[in-house]
Design a protein around this motif. Structure first.
Motif, short mmCIF file in Angstrom:
data_model
loop_
_atom_site.label_atom_id
_atom_site.label_comp_id
_atom_site.label_asym_id
_atom_site.label_seq_id
_atom_site.Cartn_x
_atom_site.Cartn_y
_atom_site.Cartn_z
N GLU A 1 48.05 46.80 30.86
CA GLU A 1 47.23 45.65 30.50
C GLU A 1 45.85 45.77 31.11
O GLU A 1 45.70 46.04 32.30
CB GLU A 1 47.89 44.37 31.02
N LYS A 2 44.84 45.59 30.32
CA LYS A 2 43.47 45.71 30.80
C LYS A 2 43.11 44.49 31.65
O LYS A 2 43.67 43.41 31.49
CB LYS A 2 42.50 45.82 29.62
N GLY A 3 42.15 44.69 32.55
CA GLY A 3 41.65 43.58 33.34
C GLY A 3 40.64 42.77 32.53
O GLY A 3 40.40 43.05 31.36
N GLN A 4 40.08 41.78 33.18
CA GLN A 4 39.09 40.93 32.52
C GLN A 4 37.70 41.35 32.99
O GLN A 4 37.33 41.11 34.13
CB GLN A 4 39.33 39.46 32.87
N LEU B 1 31.71 45.11 42.86
CA LEU B 1 31.05 44.75 41.59
C LEU B 1 31.39 45.75 40.50
O LEU B 1 31.56 45.38 39.33
CB LEU B 1 29.53 44.68 41.78
N SER B 2 31.52 47.02 40.87
CA SER B 2 31.92 48.05 39.90
C SER B 2 33.30 47.73 39.33
O SER B 2 33.55 47.87 38.13
CB SER B 2 31.92 49.42 40.58
N HIS C 1 39.49 47.66 34.00
CA HIS C 1 40.80 47.66 34.68
C HIS C 1 40.79 46.59 35.77
O HIS C 1 39.73 46.15 36.22
CB HIS C 1 41.10 49.04 35.28
N ARG C 2 41.98 46.19 36.18
CA ARG C 2 42.07 45.16 37.21
C ARG C 2 41.69 45.72 38.57
O ARG C 2 42.09 46.83 38.92
CB ARG C 2 43.51 44.64 37.32
N MET C 3 40.92 44.97 39.30
CA MET C 3 40.61 45.37 40.68
C MET C 3 41.86 45.17 41.54
O MET C 3 42.54 44.16 41.45
CB MET C 3 39.47 44.52 41.25
N ASN C 4 42.14 46.16 42.38
CA ASN C 4 43.19 46.06 43.38
C ASN C 4 42.63 46.73 44.62
O ASN C 4 42.85 47.92 44.86
CB ASN C 4 44.47 46.75 42.88
N ARG D 1 45.90 38.36 34.42
CA ARG D 1 45.45 39.63 34.98
C ARG D 1 44.15 39.50 35.80
O ARG D 1 43.15 40.17 35.50
CB ARG D 1 45.27 40.67 33.87
N PRO D 2 44.11 38.61 36.79
CA PRO D 2 42.88 38.47 37.59
C PRO D 2 42.65 39.70 38.47
O PRO D 2 43.59 40.43 38.80
CB PRO D 2 43.16 37.24 38.44
N ASP D 3 41.40 39.91 38.86
CA ASP D 3 41.08 40.93 39.85
C ASP D 3 41.59 40.45 41.21
O ASP D 3 41.62 39.25 41.48
CB ASP D 3 39.57 41.16 39.91
#
Length: 677
Positions: free
Chosen positions: A230-233, A265-266, A272-275, A400-402
């Motif tokens: 699943e793609k991030g926002q 910020l990148s 993709h989701r930030m983790n 799907r939040p970062d």
């Protein structure tokens, strides 16, 4: 190998029950229950043995054994033995039954630690001439319930005889060949029945690599599956707005803050989701970086959530984020457990309709009824204070939040990147300009009157002080200062000042009340246990006194020291300690030498030894059977590189060479995305 242990000859229904108590129900589980150490029964001449070395010797009993009892159910058995012409005293603790097995003139074999100065062997085991002495390495297993180590050894040997040929290889030939590793059958056999120390070392080397490779493969695959799934926002925002926002900051960001912000910020603008894990020393400015990320997230049309471990910390974040964000039209709210019903309803209604841009709170954020309109960024401060499930619930309140984790516990960079392999790691290792380092002094307890005088001078300037004790109240077992006694003493010594008391037995409300009074300067000296450790910001506090400082680890001492030095005035940390051990002395010296949390964490890693560095903080870390992420961190790094190459190669997913490796990972639920948090 997946068959029940009941298929092993000699393992009856009673033994099956005993093994189940230890978590062993299959042949495979039995063969993978490895020894935690080995006794070396290779007999050596005593003159070759070094002081404090563990050794096995054989000698003739020269005196009748004496048995003395002391304490509750404690016994000490002493016997003199003639070994290679030297009269050696052998001491066995809590093994009173040996008295009837030792007779004058008997030849016995003793294994224990040798004190060369006192010609004494202590804390070991003994075998009589009637018992089998293998003359080599003997495995020692952890056991539970009524099962004995000798019985467990017998079951394992029988399992090898029956099922040894079924032990298949799971690592590909390329890796076995590249690192010259033993095959899996040889490895298990040598771990249980080592031929010699060389073969045992090779077996451990293979198993350490296998365990760490699997750990890293899991994390690299979680990372890949998460990015491919699943793609991030994606957060789209006006860069000009960000420049205007940055220009209005009352200070310039450090180079390390700028780099961390660039990485975050990148992630926010990627699909993709930030983790990401944001590591920063105490006072390095993680909060401002998080605030800028929340601003960008809000400007892109999303809501942000910041979860913190305590209400007082939540209040502090609310104050700083309101000051930072509200001038730009963003609404910041705090959801606390103590909020009145009407206020809570209003906040939750505004949150659901989307007019709250940033919501701050403790675990109150994850309760039912806390519904976001469009959650795009979840930040968890001091993430190890929350359980995996709590963090997951908060994440699931959005689509799907970062996710950004923050921690003020510095971890050496190589270790952080390897251990948190499923996360990206950003590090702020630079202090803001103008921040004065805390002046750290080590004082012996007999210097307490001078410390009291120094405290009087600082309090006289209108400043405040923390006084930390290792215990809440007096203990029969430990001769250390406790918070209740120290609070009573300081109340007498400083009648003109208010002395507060805080410890872990107080309720959350009581702790918050004490801390609020301290923050308002209504309490001048705060006597506390380490519950004060995380995140509290009282700029007027300039002195941190830590009683019995040698009882704390370096990381904890550094966290405590970070409670002061937050204002313009010079701050001080005084370590009251009379350490008996070299490690304790070195710890005090390191604290006075450096204020750099990352340098300190490297030294902590060396001092505290294998396995203790992370303790129980990191719930995502597995319990390795042979490997140790601290002692074996070089192998961990190699395993991380190998795992990344494998997961990103086509051959890993399709070639028969990797089929057994994929199957093993499938058994462990990796492809079902059972994520380590």
């Amino acid at each position: 190998m997946k068959e029940s242990v009941s298929h092993i000859q000699g393992v009856g229904p009673r033994a099956v029950e005993q093994l189940e108590v230890m978590g062993i129900s299959t042949v495979e589980q039995l063969l993978e229950h490895f020894p935690f150490r080995y006794e070396d029964y290779a007999i050596r001449p005593i003159m070759e043995v070094q002081h404090d070395e563990r050794v096995t010797v054989r000698g003739k009993v020269h005196s009748e054994p004496t048995l003395r009892y002391y304490g509750k159910n404690k016994a000490r058995l002493t016997v003199r033995v003639l070994v290679d012409g030297l009269l050696v005293q052998a001491i066995f603790f809590n093994q009173g039954y040996l008295k009837n097995q030792i007779h004058l003139g008997d030849v016995i074999t003793i294994n224990g630690k040798f004190d060369r100065n006192r010609l004494m062997i202590s804390g070991g085991t003994m075998k009589t001439s009637n018992q089998e002495v293998t003359g080599g390495l003997e495995p020692v297993y952890s056991v539970k319930g009524s099962i004995k180590i000798t019985t467990l050894r017998k079951y394992i040997r029988q399992a090898f005889e029956q099922f040894g040929d079924q032990i298949g290889e799971i690592l590909p030939h390329q890796l076995l060949s590249a690192y010259r590793l033993l095959n899996r059958r040889e490895t298990l056999e040598q771990l249980h029945f080592p031929t010699d120390t060389v073969q045992l070392k090779q077996a451990k080397r293979r198993m350490i690599y296998e365990e760490l490779l699997f750990f890293q493969l899991k994390m690299q695959m979680f990372r890949k599956l998460e990015r491919q799934g699943e793609k991030g926002q994606q957060k789209r925002f006006n860069k000009e707005d960000l420049l205007v926002f940055m220009d209005k900051l009352p200070f310039e960001l450090t180079g390390a803050q700028k780099q961390a912000l660039k990485e975050i910020l990148s992630d926010l603008t990627a699909d993709h989701r930030m983790n990401r894990l944001l590591q920063g020393d105490v006072g390095s400015g993680k909060t401002i970086v998080a605030g800028i990320a929340l601003y960008v997230n809000a400007k892109a049309g999303f809501q942000g959530a910041l979860m913190v471990p305590t209400e007082i910390l939540a209040e502090q974040h609310k104050a700083s984020l309101k000051e930072l964000l509200e001038p730009f039209g963003l609404r910041v709210e705090l959801l606390s457990g103590s909020a009145k019903a009407k206020e809570r309803r209003e906040i939750l209604g505004a949150l659901k309709e989307g007019s709250v841009d940033v919501l701050i709170g403790t675990h109150a954020l994850i309760q039912d009824g806390v519904d976001f309109h469009h959650l795009g960024l979840v930040i968890t401060d001091e993430q190890h204070r929350f359980g995996v499930e709590q963090r997951r619930i908060l994440r699931n309140k959005g689509l799907r939040p970062d996710v950004l984790f923050m921690t003020a516990t510095p971890i050496p960079r190589t270790l952080a990147i390897s251990v948190f392999g499923d996360m990206d790691v950003s590090i702020i290792n630079e202090m803001p300009k103008g921040r004065k380092p805390v002046d750290t002094r080590w004082a012996k307890h007999d210097m307490l009157p001078r410390v009291i005088e120094f405290l009087k001078r600082e309090l006289g300037k209108g400043h405040q002080a923390y006084v930390i004790c290792p215990l809440i109240e007096e203990s029969d077992k430990l001769d250390v200062q406790n918070a209740i006694d120290v609070h009573h003493q300081l109340t007498q010594v400083f009648p003109e000042f208010t002395v507060g008391l805080m410890h872990g037995r107080l309720s959350s409300d009581e702790k918050d009340c004490v801390m609020n009074e301290f923050a308002k300067n209504n309490v001048h000296i705060l006597v506390s246990t380490t519950v004060v450790e995380v995140g509290v910001n009282v700029p007027n506090a300039t002195v941190m006194v830590i009683y019995d400082a040698e009882r704390f680890g370096l990381a904890q001492l550094h966290q405590l020291r970070g409670r002061v030095g937050r204002g313009q005035a010079q701050s001080y940390c005084i370590l009251l300690a009379d350490p008996k051990s070299d490690v304790g002395k070195e710890r005090m010296q390191i604290m006075t030498d450096t204020n750099d949390g990352f340098e300190l964490s490297e030294r902590d890693l060396e001092l505290r030894g294998p396995g203790e560095f992370f303790g129980s903080r990191q719930s995502g870390l597995p319990n390795f059977k042979v490997a140790d992420i601290v002692e074996d961190f070089r192998v961990l790094e190699v395993a991380r590189q190998d795992a990344a190459k494998l997961v990103n190669s086509e051959a890993f997913w399709k070639s028969n060479d990797y089929e057994k490796l994929r199957k093993k990972l499938e058994e462990q639920g990796v492809f079902q995305d059972q994520k380590l948090d």
